[in-house]
Scaffold this motif. Structure first.
Motif, mmCIF file in Angstrom:
data_model
loop_
_atom_site.group_PDB
_atom_site.id
_atom_site.type_symbol
_atom_site.label_atom_id
_atom_site.label_comp_id
_atom_site.label_asym_id
_atom_site.label_seq_id
_atom_site.Cartn_x
_atom_site.Cartn_y
_atom_site.Cartn_z
ATOM 1 N N ARG A 1 13.874 50.095 104.161
ATOM 2 C CA ARG A 1 15.037 49.281 103.838
ATOM 3 C C ARG A 1 14.751 48.386 102.626
ATOM 4 O O ARG A 1 15.585 48.231 101.747
ATOM 5 C CB ARG A 1 15.451 48.429 105.039
ATOM 6 N N ILE A 2 13.542 47.831 102.563
ATOM 7 C CA ILE A 2 13.159 46.971 101.435
ATOM 8 C C ILE A 2 12.995 47.795 100.159
ATOM 9 O O ILE A 2 13.267 47.313 99.071
ATOM 10 C CB ILE A 2 11.866 46.202 101.756
ATOM 11 N N GLY A 3 12.546 49.053 100.301
ATOM 12 C CA GLY A 3 12.460 49.892 99.112
ATOM 13 C C GLY A 3 11.177 50.651 98.894
ATOM 14 O O GLY A 3 10.888 51.061 97.773
ATOM 15 N N CYS A 4 10.383 50.875 99.945
ATOM 16 C CA CYS A 4 9.184 51.685 99.738
ATOM 17 C C CYS A 4 9.585 53.152 99.580
ATOM 18 O O CYS A 4 10.653 53.572 100.020
ATOM 19 C CB CYS A 4 8.172 51.498 100.868
ATOM 20 N N ASN A 5 8.721 53.909 98.931
ATOM 21 C CA ASN A 5 9.001 55.325 98.683
ATOM 22 C C ASN A 5 8.357 56.244 99.707
ATOM 23 O O ASN A 5 8.739 57.403 99.828
ATOM 24 C CB ASN A 5 8.505 55.713 97.292
ATOM 25 N N GLY A 6 7.342 55.740 100.415
ATOM 26 C CA GLY A 6 6.647 56.551 101.400
ATOM 27 C C GLY A 6 5.927 55.669 102.397
ATOM 28 O O GLY A 6 5.691 54.485 102.157
ATOM 29 N N PHE A 7 5.570 56.261 103.536
ATOM 30 C CA PHE A 7 4.909 55.520 104.618
ATOM 31 C C PHE A 7 3.877 56.439 105.237
ATOM 32 O O PHE A 7 4.227 57.507 105.744
ATOM 33 C CB PHE A 7 5.949 55.089 105.650
ATOM 34 N N ILE A 8 2.599 56.049 105.182
ATOM 35 C CA ILE A 8 1.515 56.858 105.742
ATOM 36 C C ILE A 8 0.781 56.007 106.760
ATOM 37 O O ILE A 8 0.400 54.876 106.476
ATOM 38 C CB ILE A 8 0.526 57.328 104.655
ATOM 39 N N ARG A 9 0.562 56.577 107.936
ATOM 40 C CA ARG A 9 -0.211 55.882 108.965
ATOM 41 C C ARG A 9 -1.688 56.248 108.827
ATOM 42 O O ARG A 9 -2.025 57.397 108.563
ATOM 43 C CB ARG A 9 0.303 56.252 110.350
ATOM 44 N N LYS A 10 -2.548 55.236 109.006
ATOM 45 C CA LYS A 10 -3.992 55.469 108.986
ATOM 46 C C LYS A 10 -4.394 56.085 110.312
ATOM 47 O O LYS A 10 -3.794 55.757 111.328
ATOM 48 C CB LYS A 10 -4.752 54.152 108.783
ATOM 49 N N PRO A 11 -5.386 56.940 110.357
ATOM 50 C CA PRO A 11 -6.216 57.393 109.254
ATOM 51 C C PRO A 11 -5.443 58.333 108.324
ATOM 52 O O PRO A 11 -4.648 59.157 108.774
ATOM 53 C CB PRO A 11 -7.381 58.115 109.924
ATOM 54 N N VAL A 12 -5.700 58.181 107.034
ATOM 55 C CA VAL A 12 -4.982 58.937 106.016
ATOM 56 C C VAL A 12 -5.478 60.376 105.982
ATOM 57 O O VAL A 12 -6.676 60.620 105.941
ATOM 58 C CB VAL A 12 -5.174 58.282 104.630
ATOM 59 N N LYS A 13 -4.529 61.290 106.005
ATOM 60 C CA LYS A 13 -4.850 62.710 105.860
ATOM 61 C C LYS A 13 -4.593 63.098 104.410
ATOM 62 O O LYS A 13 -3.573 62.725 103.830
ATOM 63 C CB LYS A 13 -3.998 63.537 106.807
ATOM 64 N N LEU A 14 -5.525 63.825 103.834
ATOM 65 C CA LEU A 14 -5.452 64.199 102.425
ATOM 66 C C LEU A 14 -4.141 64.904 102.098
ATOM 67 O O LEU A 14 -3.485 64.571 101.104
ATOM 68 C CB LEU A 14 -6.645 65.090 102.063
ATOM 69 N N ALA A 15 -3.734 65.843 102.917
ATOM 70 C CA ALA A 15 -2.513 66.602 102.642
ATOM 71 C C ALA A 15 -1.289 65.686 102.637
ATOM 72 O O ALA A 15 -0.392 65.835 101.803
ATOM 73 C CB ALA A 15 -2.340 67.719 103.663
ATOM 74 N N GLU A 16 -1.242 64.729 103.559
ATOM 75 C CA GLU A 16 -0.112 63.800 103.622
ATOM 76 C C GLU A 16 -0.103 62.875 102.410
ATOM 77 O O GLU A 16 0.945 62.620 101.813
ATOM 78 C CB GLU A 16 -0.166 62.973 104.910
ATOM 79 N N LEU A 17 -1.269 62.369 102.009
ATOM 80 C CA LEU A 17 -1.354 61.532 100.815
ATOM 81 C C LEU A 17 -0.880 62.308 99.590
ATOM 82 O O LEU A 17 -0.073 61.820 98.801
ATOM 83 C CB LEU A 17 -2.785 61.037 100.609
ATOM 84 N N HIS A 18 -1.343 63.532 99.444
ATOM 85 C CA HIS A 18 -0.960 64.362 98.310
ATOM 86 C C HIS A 18 0.547 64.604 98.292
ATOM 87 O O HIS A 18 1.200 64.459 97.263
ATOM 88 C CB HIS A 18 -1.714 65.692 98.343
ATOM 89 N N ARG A 19 1.119 64.926 99.447
ATOM 90 C CA ARG A 19 2.557 65.189 99.544
ATOM 91 C C ARG A 19 3.371 63.954 99.150
ATOM 92 O O ARG A 19 4.316 64.046 98.359
ATOM 93 C CB ARG A 19 2.922 65.635 100.963
ATOM 94 N N GLN A 20 2.976 62.806 99.683
ATOM 95 C CA GLN A 20 3.731 61.578 99.407
ATOM 96 C C GLN A 20 3.637 61.192 97.930
ATOM 97 O O GLN A 20 4.633 60.798 97.325
ATOM 98 C CB GLN A 20 3.200 60.431 100.268
ATOM 99 N N VAL A 21 2.442 61.298 97.347
ATOM 100 C CA VAL A 21 2.275 60.967 95.929
ATOM 101 C C VAL A 21 3.085 61.933 95.074
ATOM 102 O O VAL A 21 3.758 61.535 94.125
ATOM 103 C CB VAL A 21 0.777 60.965 95.531
ATOM 104 N N GLN A 22 3.041 63.219 95.409
ATOM 105 C CA GLN A 22 3.820 64.213 94.669
ATOM 106 C C GLN A 22 5.312 63.890 94.719
ATOM 107 O O GLN A 22 6.006 63.986 93.710
ATOM 108 C CB GLN A 22 3.584 65.621 95.229
ATOM 109 N N GLU A 23 5.805 63.498 95.897
ATOM 110 C CA GLU A 23 7.224 63.170 96.031
ATOM 111 C C GLU A 23 7.591 61.970 95.162
ATOM 112 O O GLU A 23 8.660 61.955 94.553
ATOM 113 C CB GLU A 23 7.573 62.892 97.488
ATOM 114 N N CYS A 24 6.716 60.979 95.089
ATOM 115 C CA CYS A 24 6.988 59.806 94.237
ATOM 116 C C CYS A 24 7.133 60.220 92.784
ATOM 117 O O CYS A 24 8.068 59.795 92.104
ATOM 118 C CB CYS A 24 5.864 58.783 94.356
#
Length: 172
Positions: free
Chosen positions: A99-122
Protein backbone atom coordinates in the motif's frame (compact mmCIF):
# COMPACT_ATOMS: atom_id res chain seq x y z
CA UNK A 1 30.50 -0.98 -24.70
CA UNK A 2 30.38 -2.06 -21.05
CA UNK A 3 27.76 -0.48 -18.87
CA UNK A 4 28.37 0.14 -15.20
CA UNK A 5 26.54 -2.40 -13.04
CA UNK A 6 23.25 -1.29 -11.55
CA UNK A 7 23.54 -0.16 -7.93
CA UNK A 8 21.39 -1.82 -5.26
CA UNK A 9 21.37 -0.59 -1.66
CA UNK A 10 21.12 -3.45 0.86
CA UNK A 11 19.73 -2.06 4.14
CA UNK A 12 19.75 -4.49 7.06
CA UNK A 13 21.06 -4.32 10.62
CA UNK A 14 22.43 -7.88 10.31
CA UNK A 15 25.93 -7.88 8.82
CA UNK A 16 25.45 -11.52 7.82
CA UNK A 17 22.28 -10.73 5.87
CA UNK A 18 23.97 -7.78 4.14
CA UNK A 19 26.95 -9.97 3.20
CA UNK A 20 24.77 -12.81 1.92
CA UNK A 21 22.51 -10.55 -0.17
CA UNK A 22 25.53 -8.64 -1.48
CA UNK A 23 27.16 -11.86 -2.66
CA UNK A 24 23.97 -12.94 -4.43
CA UNK A 25 23.51 -9.52 -6.05
CA UNK A 26 27.14 -9.41 -7.18
CA UNK A 27 26.72 -12.83 -8.75
CA UNK A 28 23.68 -11.49 -10.64
CA UNK A 29 25.78 -8.61 -11.98
CA UNK A 30 24.80 -5.81 -9.58
CA UNK A 31 26.88 -3.55 -7.34
CA UNK A 32 25.65 -3.90 -3.74
CA UNK A 33 25.96 -0.90 -1.40
CA UNK A 34 25.48 -1.73 2.30
CA UNK A 35 23.50 0.28 4.86
CA UNK A 36 23.43 -0.73 8.54
CA UNK A 37 20.16 0.92 9.65
CA UNK A 38 17.28 3.06 8.42
CA UNK A 39 19.01 6.43 8.77
CA UNK A 40 22.15 5.10 7.11
CA UNK A 41 19.95 3.74 4.30
CA UNK A 42 18.48 7.21 3.67
CA UNK A 43 21.98 8.76 3.64
CA UNK A 44 23.31 6.12 1.22
CA UNK A 45 20.24 6.40 -1.03
CA UNK A 46 20.64 10.20 -1.22
CA UNK A 47 24.38 9.95 -1.94
CA UNK A 48 24.38 7.04 -4.40
CA UNK A 49 21.05 7.36 -6.28
CA UNK A 50 20.66 3.57 -6.50
CA UNK A 51 18.73 1.70 -9.16
CA UNK A 52 16.95 -0.39 -6.47
CA UNK A 53 16.81 -0.93 -2.71
CA UNK A 54 16.56 -4.13 -0.65
CA UNK A 55 15.11 -3.07 2.70
CA UNK A 56 14.67 -4.91 6.00
CA UNK A 57 11.70 -3.83 8.14
CA UNK A 58 13.24 -4.31 11.60
CA UNK A 59 16.21 -1.96 11.91
CA UNK A 60 17.41 0.41 14.63
CA UNK A 61 17.07 4.21 14.52
CA UNK A 62 14.47 4.09 11.72
CA UNK A 63 12.50 1.03 10.64
CA UNK A 64 12.10 -0.07 7.04
CA UNK A 65 8.46 1.04 6.83
CA UNK A 66 9.51 4.62 7.73
CA UNK A 67 12.33 4.52 5.17
CA UNK A 68 9.86 3.36 2.51
CA UNK A 69 7.40 6.15 3.41
CA UNK A 70 10.21 8.71 3.26
CA UNK A 71 11.34 7.42 -0.14
CA UNK A 72 7.82 7.52 -1.57
CA UNK A 73 7.34 11.11 -0.36
CA UNK A 74 10.64 12.29 -1.87
CA UNK A 75 10.49 13.23 -5.56
CA UNK A 76 14.06 11.97 -6.11
CA UNK A 77 13.37 8.44 -4.85
CA UNK A 78 9.64 8.11 -5.52
CA UNK A 79 10.14 5.74 -8.46
CA UNK A 80 13.15 3.81 -7.12
CA UNK A 81 12.17 0.12 -6.85
CA UNK A 82 12.10 -1.16 -3.26
CA UNK A 83 11.99 -4.83 -2.31
CA UNK A 84 11.25 -5.58 1.34
CA UNK A 85 13.37 -8.46 2.68
CA UNK A 86 12.23 -9.41 6.18
CA UNK A 87 11.55 -12.14 8.68
CA UNK A 88 8.02 -10.73 9.18
CA UNK A 89 5.45 -13.05 7.68
CA UNK A 90 2.06 -11.58 8.53
CA UNK A 91 -0.23 -10.81 5.60
CA UNK A 92 -1.15 -7.40 7.09
CA UNK A 93 2.49 -6.29 7.06
CA UNK A 94 3.04 -7.23 3.42
CA UNK A 95 -0.24 -5.54 2.43
CA UNK A 96 0.81 -2.36 4.26
CA UNK A 97 4.19 -2.38 2.47
CA UNK A 98 2.51 -2.72 -0.94
CA UNK A 99 0.00 0.00 0.00
CA UNK A 100 2.88 2.38 0.82
CA UNK A 101 4.58 1.52 -2.46
CA UNK A 102 7.06 -1.33 -2.28
CA UNK A 103 7.67 -3.28 -5.48
CA UNK A 104 8.32 -6.68 -3.92
CA UNK A 105 8.24 -8.59 -0.63
CA UNK A 106 10.59 -11.47 0.22
CA UNK A 107 10.50 -13.42 3.46
CA UNK A 108 13.77 -14.55 5.03
CA UNK A 109 15.52 -16.89 4.56
CA UNK A 110 16.04 -15.51 1.06
CA UNK A 111 15.92 -17.98 -1.79
CA UNK A 112 18.12 -17.13 -4.76
CA UNK A 113 15.41 -17.84 -7.33
CA UNK A 114 12.91 -15.60 -5.52
CA UNK A 115 15.43 -12.76 -5.19
CA UNK A 116 16.28 -13.04 -8.88
CA UNK A 117 12.60 -13.06 -9.90
CA UNK A 118 11.73 -10.03 -7.77
CA UNK A 119 14.74 -8.01 -8.97
CA UNK A 120 13.96 -8.91 -12.59
CA UNK A 121 10.36 -7.76 -12.14
CA UNK A 122 11.53 -4.40 -10.74
CA UNK A 123 13.78 -3.73 -13.71
CA UNK A 124 11.25 -5.07 -16.21
CA UNK A 125 8.69 -2.57 -14.86
CA UNK A 126 11.29 0.20 -14.78
CA UNK A 127 12.78 -0.36 -18.23
CA UNK A 128 9.88 -2.02 -20.00
CA UNK A 129 12.01 -5.00 -21.03
CA UNK A 130 13.52 -8.08 -19.45
CA UNK A 131 17.24 -8.29 -18.82
CA UNK A 132 18.95 -11.34 -17.33
CA UNK A 133 21.61 -10.59 -14.75
CA UNK A 134 23.03 -14.07 -14.06
CA UNK A 135 26.48 -14.69 -15.46
CA UNK A 136 26.33 -18.45 -15.01
CA UNK A 137 23.87 -21.30 -14.69
CA UNK A 138 22.08 -21.78 -11.40
CA UNK A 139 20.79 -25.00 -9.97
CA UNK A 140 19.26 -25.73 -6.58
CA UNK A 141 20.48 -28.83 -4.79
CA UNK A 142 19.22 -30.21 -1.49
CA UNK A 143 21.75 -28.37 0.65
CA UNK A 144 22.94 -25.36 -1.33
CA UNK A 145 22.71 -23.16 -4.36
CA UNK A 146 25.36 -23.85 -6.91
CA UNK A 147 26.61 -21.17 -9.25
CA UNK A 148 29.95 -21.54 -10.97
CA UNK A 149 32.72 -23.98 -10.11
CA UNK A 150 33.90 -25.68 -6.91
CA UNK A 151 37.01 -23.46 -6.88
CA UNK A 152 34.88 -20.33 -6.37
CA UNK A 153 33.14 -21.60 -3.24
CA UNK A 154 32.92 -19.96 0.17
CA UNK A 155 30.86 -21.17 3.12
CA UNK A 156 28.36 -19.02 4.99
CA UNK A 157 26.77 -20.34 8.19
CA UNK A 158 23.02 -19.93 8.56
CA UNK A 159 21.37 -19.89 11.95
CA UNK A 160 18.92 -22.73 12.28
CA UNK A 161 17.23 -24.71 15.00
CA UNK A 162 20.15 -27.12 15.24
CA UNK A 163 22.82 -24.50 14.36
CA UNK A 164 24.41 -27.14 12.14
CA UNK A 165 23.21 -26.08 8.70
CA UNK A 166 25.48 -24.25 6.29
CA UNK A 167 24.83 -22.69 2.93
CA UNK A 168 27.40 -22.70 0.19
CA UNK A 169 27.69 -19.34 -1.56
CA UNK A 170 29.70 -18.93 -4.71
CA UNK A 171 31.74 -15.82 -5.35
CA UNK A 172 32.92 -14.33 -8.61
Amino acid sequence: MDRAPKKVVVADDSATAVMYLSILLKRMGFRAIPAKDGLDALRVIAAESPDAVLLDLNMPLMDGMSVLRHMRNDSGTKKTPVIIVTIEGEQEISEECFRIGCNGFIRKPVKLAELHRQVQECFTEQEGRRKHHFRGPCERTQTHYRIGSEADCIRVRDRSVDNQSARTVWRT
